[in-house]
Design an enzyme around this catalytic site. Structure first.
Site, PDB file in Angstrom:
ATOM      1  N   SER A 103       0.848  -1.197   0.000  1.00  0.00           N
ATOM      2  CA  SER A 103       0.000   0.000   0.000  1.00  0.00           C
ATOM      3  C   SER A 103       0.879   1.241   0.000  1.00  0.00           C
ATOM      4  O   SER A 103       1.732   1.412   0.877  1.00  0.00           O
ATOM      5  CB  SER A 103      -0.874   0.013   1.254  1.00  0.00           C
ATOM      6  OG  SER A 103      -1.275   1.336   1.524  1.00  0.00           O
TER       7      SER A 103
ATOM      8  N   ASP B 127      -4.517   3.851  -1.989  1.00  0.00           N
ATOM      9  CA  ASP B 127      -5.565   4.234  -1.046  1.00  0.00           C
ATOM     10  C   ASP B 127      -6.071   5.646  -1.296  1.00  0.00           C
ATOM     11  O   ASP B 127      -5.377   6.626  -1.024  1.00  0.00           O
ATOM     12  CB  ASP B 127      -5.030   4.135   0.386  1.00  0.00           C
ATOM     13  CG  ASP B 127      -4.875   2.699   0.838  1.00  0.00           C
ATOM     14  OD1 ASP B 127      -5.871   1.957   0.778  1.00  0.00           O
ATOM     15  OD2 ASP B 127      -3.754   2.313   1.226  1.00  0.00           O
TER      16      ASP B 127
END
Ligand code: DX5
Ligand code: ZN
Length: 220
Positions: free
Chosen positions: A8, A33
């Site tokens: 991420s 994200d």
């Protein structure tokens, strides 16, 4: 079982995305994200940034939309050519139509649930989706501790997905201490932010996570 490791970029250096993308070249994809400051109490970036990431990334982008109004926004992200676009069930008005919109723009469709949302709540929609994301922390921030009861939700999800070609993804607090158990429970697609980015050799860390997950999946 195919194991996928998707770091991420919430844990990346936001002014050096290109450099940080290069540092995780051993990954199967990059988890992006998107946060709007409404659905979650944090804000990251939106369409123009993801557009640019899509232009420079050599790896497929897995976009996780932690935003309100996914019915409006999801198709716009899918249109950028990203590999997958995941919306939060809790924010959707029409989960079935959103999946259709994402897919018709050439992206894989994902549906995510927060820790407080039951797996059964999405049961009637999963057939329209290509991946289910079980959040193992409250969405909003990287570096939080893994919520142990998520393993149970993974097992429930796996039963629901039986016989279907739908990926099962986990996101939040995933690291070398829990990845094998999660793979054994049925997860095939792993998001790891801090566990990858804090490592001195990120690619070696990705390989370690992948081998631990593979070992766990063999016990499944
Ligand atoms: C949390 C995000 C996650 C987060 C994971 O809201 O969706 O993708 O970056 O980070 P770690 O692995 O550090 O929990
Ligand atoms: Zn995420």
């Amino acid at each position: 079982m195919t194991i996928r490791i998707q770091p991420s970029i919430l844990s990346a250096d936001f002014v050096n995305f290109e450099r940080d993308f290069e540092s995780i070249s051993a990954a199967d994809g990059i988890h992006v994200d998107v946060m709007d400051g409404h659905f979650v109490p944090n804000m990251t970036f939106g369409l123009p940034m993801v557009k640019r990431m899509q232009e420079i990334s050599k790896l497929p982008l897995d976009v996780h939309l932690m935003i309100e109004k996914p019915d409006f926004w999801a198709a716009k992200y899918a249109e950028l050519g990203v590999f997958s676009t995941t919306v939060h069930y809790e924010a959707c008005l029409d989960p079935r139509k959103i999946a259709k919109d994402i897919r018709s723009n050439g992206s894989r469709a994902g549906i995510a649930i927060k820790p407080g949302t039951k797996v059964q709540d999405i049961a009637k929609f999963i057939e329209f989706y290509d991946q289910v994301l079980v959040m193992s922390v409250e969405p909003g921030f990287g570096g939080q501790s893994f919520i142990e009861s998520s393993v149970e939700k993974v097992i429930e999800s796996k039963i629901l997905l039986e016989g279907r070609d739908i990926w099962l993804q986990i996101d939040g607090g995933v690291d070398e201490t829990n990845i094998a158990v999660l793979a054994e429970a049925g997860v095939d697609t792993f998001v790891a932010g801090s566990a990858v980015f804090k490592a001195a050799d990120r690619n070696a860390q990705i390989e370690l996570l992948r081998s631990l997950a593979l070992e766990g999946s063999h016990k499944h």
